[in-house]
Design a protein around this motif. Structure first.
Motif, PDB file in Angstrom:
ATOM      1  N   MET A   1       0.762  -1.366  -0.030  1.00  0.00           N
ATOM      2  CA  MET A   1      -0.110   0.096   0.191  1.00  0.00           C
ATOM      3  C   MET A   1       1.200   1.408   0.079  1.00  0.00           C
ATOM      4  SD  MET A   1      -3.257   1.083   2.470  1.00  0.00           S
ATOM      5  CE  MET A   1      -3.847  -1.052   2.066  1.00  0.00           C
ATOM      6  N   ALA A   2       0.243   2.031  -0.943  1.00  0.00           N
ATOM      7  CA  ALA A   2       1.516   3.547  -0.979  1.00  0.00           C
ATOM      8  C   ALA A   2       0.998   4.526   0.075  1.00  0.00           C
ATOM      9  CB  ALA A   2       0.754   4.140  -2.289  1.00  0.00           C
ATOM     10  N   VAL A   3       2.303   4.915   0.783  1.00  0.00           N
ATOM     11  CA  VAL A   3       2.018   6.441   1.648  1.00  0.00           C
ATOM     12  C   VAL A   3       1.430   7.585   1.046  1.00  0.00           C
ATOM     13  CG1 VAL A   3       3.857   7.738   2.751  1.00  0.00           C
ATOM     14  CG2 VAL A   3       4.182   5.127   2.736  1.00  0.00           C
ATOM     15  N   ASP A   4       0.423   7.676   1.724  1.00  0.00           N
ATOM     16  CA  ASP A   4      -0.725   8.980   1.927  1.00  0.00           C
ATOM     17  C   ASP A   4      -0.416   9.822   2.481  1.00  0.00           C
ATOM     18  OD1 ASP A   4      -1.513   7.390  -0.512  1.00  0.00           O
ATOM     19  OD2 ASP A   4      -3.638   6.679   0.317  1.00  0.00           O
ATOM     20  N   HIS A   5      -0.027   9.643   4.109  1.00  0.00           N
ATOM     21  CA  HIS A   5       0.526  10.482   4.548  1.00  0.00           C
ATOM     22  C   HIS A   5       1.501   9.792   5.866  1.00  0.00           C
ATOM     23  CE1 HIS A   5      -4.356  10.660   5.409  1.00  0.00           C
ATOM     24  NE2 HIS A   5      -3.562   9.276   5.067  1.00  0.00           N
ATOM     25  N   VAL A   6       2.656  11.497   5.856  1.00  0.00           N
ATOM     26  CA  VAL A   6       3.333  11.109   6.920  1.00  0.00           C
ATOM     27  C   VAL A   6       3.417  11.929   8.232  1.00  0.00           C
ATOM     28  CG1 VAL A   6       5.867  12.381   6.678  1.00  0.00           C
ATOM     29  CG2 VAL A   6       5.130  11.850   4.411  1.00  0.00           C
ATOM     30  N   LEU A   7       3.646  11.237   8.933  1.00  0.00           N
ATOM     31  CA  LEU A   7       3.004  12.168  10.596  1.00  0.00           C
ATOM     32  C   LEU A   7       4.855  12.512  11.172  1.00  0.00           C
ATOM     33  CD1 LEU A   7       1.458  12.659  13.295  1.00  0.00           C
ATOM     34  CD2 LEU A   7       2.023   9.267  13.812  1.00  0.00           C
ATOM     35  N   LEU A   8       4.440  13.866  11.331  1.00  0.00           N
ATOM     36  CA  LEU A   8       6.209  14.730  12.366  1.00  0.00           C
ATOM     37  C   LEU A   8       5.973  14.384  13.328  1.00  0.00           C
ATOM     38  CD1 LEU A   8       6.764  17.037   8.774  1.00  0.00           C
ATOM     39  CD2 LEU A   8       7.759  14.746   8.772  1.00  0.00           C
ATOM     40  N   ASP A   9       7.272  13.982  13.814  1.00  0.00           N
ATOM     41  CA  ASP A   9       8.262  14.115  15.385  1.00  0.00           C
ATOM     42  C   ASP A   9       8.272  15.751  15.645  1.00  0.00           C
ATOM     43  OD1 ASP A   9       8.531  14.004  18.217  1.00  0.00           O
ATOM     44  OD2 ASP A   9      10.481  14.268  17.680  1.00  0.00           O
ATOM     45  N   ALA A  10       8.198  16.555  16.406  1.00  0.00           N
ATOM     46  CA  ALA A  10       8.469  18.244  17.117  1.00  0.00           C
ATOM     47  C   ALA A  10       9.550  17.846  17.133  1.00  0.00           C
ATOM     48  CB  ALA A  10       7.460  18.404  17.752  1.00  0.00           C
ATOM     49  N   ASP A  11      11.070  17.673  18.269  1.00  0.00           N
ATOM     50  CA  ASP A  11      11.237  17.897  19.284  1.00  0.00           C
ATOM     51  C   ASP A  11      12.204  16.842  18.124  1.00  0.00           C
ATOM     52  OD1 ASP A  11      11.086  20.628  21.005  1.00  0.00           O
ATOM     53  OD2 ASP A  11      10.034  18.387  21.324  1.00  0.00           O
ATOM     54  N   GLY A  12      13.980  17.923  17.619  1.00  0.00           N
ATOM     55  CA  GLY A  12      14.836  17.342  17.018  1.00  0.00           C
ATOM     56  C   GLY A  12      14.437  16.989  15.535  1.00  0.00           C
ATOM     57  N   VAL A  13      12.856  17.068  15.137  1.00  0.00           N
ATOM     58  CA  VAL A  13      12.994  17.205  14.113  1.00  0.00           C
ATOM     59  C   VAL A  13      12.205  18.216  12.796  1.00  0.00           C
ATOM     60  CG1 VAL A  13      10.787  16.067  12.446  1.00  0.00           C
ATOM     61  CG2 VAL A  13      12.176  14.557  13.736  1.00  0.00           C
ATOM     62  N   LEU A  14      11.105  18.844  13.382  1.00  0.00           N
ATOM     63  CA  LEU A  14      10.730  20.215  13.476  1.00  0.00           C
ATOM     64  C   LEU A  14      11.284  21.184  13.892  1.00  0.00           C
ATOM     65  CD1 LEU A  14       7.367  19.246  13.228  1.00  0.00           C
ATOM     66  CD2 LEU A  14       8.636  19.876  11.273  1.00  0.00           C
ATOM     67  N   GLN A  15      11.686  20.688  15.176  1.00  0.00           N
ATOM     68  CA  GLN A  15      12.715  22.317  15.856  1.00  0.00           C
ATOM     69  C   GLN A  15      13.320  21.746  17.001  1.00  0.00           C
ATOM     70  OE1 GLN A  15       8.538  22.856  17.930  1.00  0.00           O
ATOM     71  NE2 GLN A  15       9.277  21.629  19.844  1.00  0.00           N
ATOM     72  N   ARG A  16      14.353  22.789  17.390  1.00  0.00           N
ATOM     73  CA  ARG A  16      15.308  22.912  18.450  1.00  0.00           C
ATOM     74  C   ARG A  16      14.669  22.795  19.062  1.00  0.00           C
ATOM     75  NH1 ARG A  16      19.842  20.582  15.983  1.00  0.00           N
ATOM     76  NH2 ARG A  16      19.630  21.074  13.882  1.00  0.00           N
ATOM     77  N   SER A  17      15.158  22.624  20.763  1.00  0.00           N
ATOM     78  CA  SER A  17      15.604  22.893  22.371  1.00  0.00           C
ATOM     79  C   SER A  17      16.747  23.447  22.712  1.00  0.00           C
ATOM     80  CB  SER A  17      14.886  22.009  23.115  1.00  0.00           C
ATOM     81  OG  SER A  17      13.346  21.930  22.742  1.00  0.00           O
ATOM     82  N   PRO A  18      16.769  23.637  23.320  1.00  0.00           N
ATOM     83  CA  PRO A  18      18.188  24.138  24.661  1.00  0.00           C
ATOM     84  C   PRO A  18      19.679  22.763  23.667  1.00  0.00           C
ATOM     85  CG  PRO A  18      16.155  25.122  25.535  1.00  0.00           C
ATOM     86  CD  PRO A  18      15.592  24.169  24.642  1.00  0.00           C
ATOM     87  N   ARG A  19      20.183  23.383  23.557  1.00  0.00           N
ATOM     88  CA  ARG A  19      21.246  22.101  23.170  1.00  0.00           C
ATOM     89  C   ARG A  19      21.570  21.082  24.546  1.00  0.00           C
ATOM     90  NH1 ARG A  19      23.094  20.981  18.286  1.00  0.00           N
ATOM     91  NH2 ARG A  19      22.240  22.189  16.775  1.00  0.00           N
ATOM     92  N   ASP A  20      22.327  22.014  25.546  1.00  0.00           N
ATOM     93  CA  ASP A  20      22.448  21.742  26.761  1.00  0.00           C
ATOM     94  C   ASP A  20      22.028  22.387  28.551  1.00  0.00           C
ATOM     95  OD1 ASP A  20      24.799  21.189  28.767  1.00  0.00           O
ATOM     96  OD2 ASP A  20      26.274  22.862  28.286  1.00  0.00           O
TER      97      ASP A  20
END
Length: 204
Positions: A1-20
């Motif tokens: 079956m073909a991929v029709d949807h993409v589910l994206l995580d936020a932190d580390g994929v769409l955005q960054r939090s403080p590195r340290d």
């Protein structure tokens, strides 16, 4: 079956939090920084599932470690979010290609609301799966079962992207396709991984 949807995580994929975060805490509590960090992450577990208010929890936990206003600590560790314009642009190109593009993230209420309102995430995603609303967190299988039900798709129609391997493995066990990827790897790597699942993205 073909991929029709993409589910994206936020932190580390769409955005960054403080590195340290440990370094930030060390400025307030010195050698107890790691101890406080573990206490904070443990205290957040309930609110991530929608159980209790995280700011109220901080009011109880922080004073036992540091003479700092809990709100100041919260702003430094949780409100400091840097969104990746490249990731959002990629999400936009996926939508233009006709795929459903969705958000799948563990967040407590205040941070989730910040992402929705101040950062405008609702404009970029078709379905948003915030853990605090769903009552379950990644990597629990029930998180992914609930997410695909919200999306309205069969699990193998959904491709999930997350920077935490345990989350990726759990998604696969539920039947989703999944890619383990972090912002530090660069978006060319992600585009190649998507293509391996039949998801072609036009060049930026």
């Amino acid at each position: 079956m073909a991929v029709d949807h993409v589910l994206l995580d936020a932190d580390g994929v769409l955005q960054r939090s403080p590195r340290d975060p440990i370094g930030l805490l060390r400025g307030w509590v010195g050698e107890r920084a790691e101890e406080l960090a573990h206490a904070l992450w443990a205290a957040e577990r309930g609110p991530l599932r929608g159980e209790g208010d995280f700011l109220e929890v901080l009011e109880r936990v922080v004073p036992t470690y540091a003479d700092v206003a809990p709100g100041v600590l919260y702003d430094a560790l949780w409100r400091d979010i840097t969104v990746s314009p490249e990731s959002l642009a990629l999400a936009g190109r996926l939508r233009e290609a006709g795929l459903g593009v969705h958000l799948g993230t563990n967040q407590h209420r205040q941070r989730g609301e910040q992402m929705r309102t101040e950062l405008g995430f609702d404009e970029h995603f078709d379905v948003s799966c915030y853990s605090w609303e769903m009552g379950v967190t990644k990597p629990e299988p029930a998180y992914f079962e609930t997410a695909v039900a919200r999306i309205g798709a069969a699990p193998d129609q959904v491709l999930f992207v997350d920077d935490v391997l345990a989350n990726v493995e759990s998604a696969r066990e539920v039947g989703l396709r999944a890619v383990h990827w972090h912002l530090d790897q660069g978006h060319a790597v992600l585009v190649e991984a998507l293509a391996a699942h039949g998801v072609e993205v036009r060049a930026a």
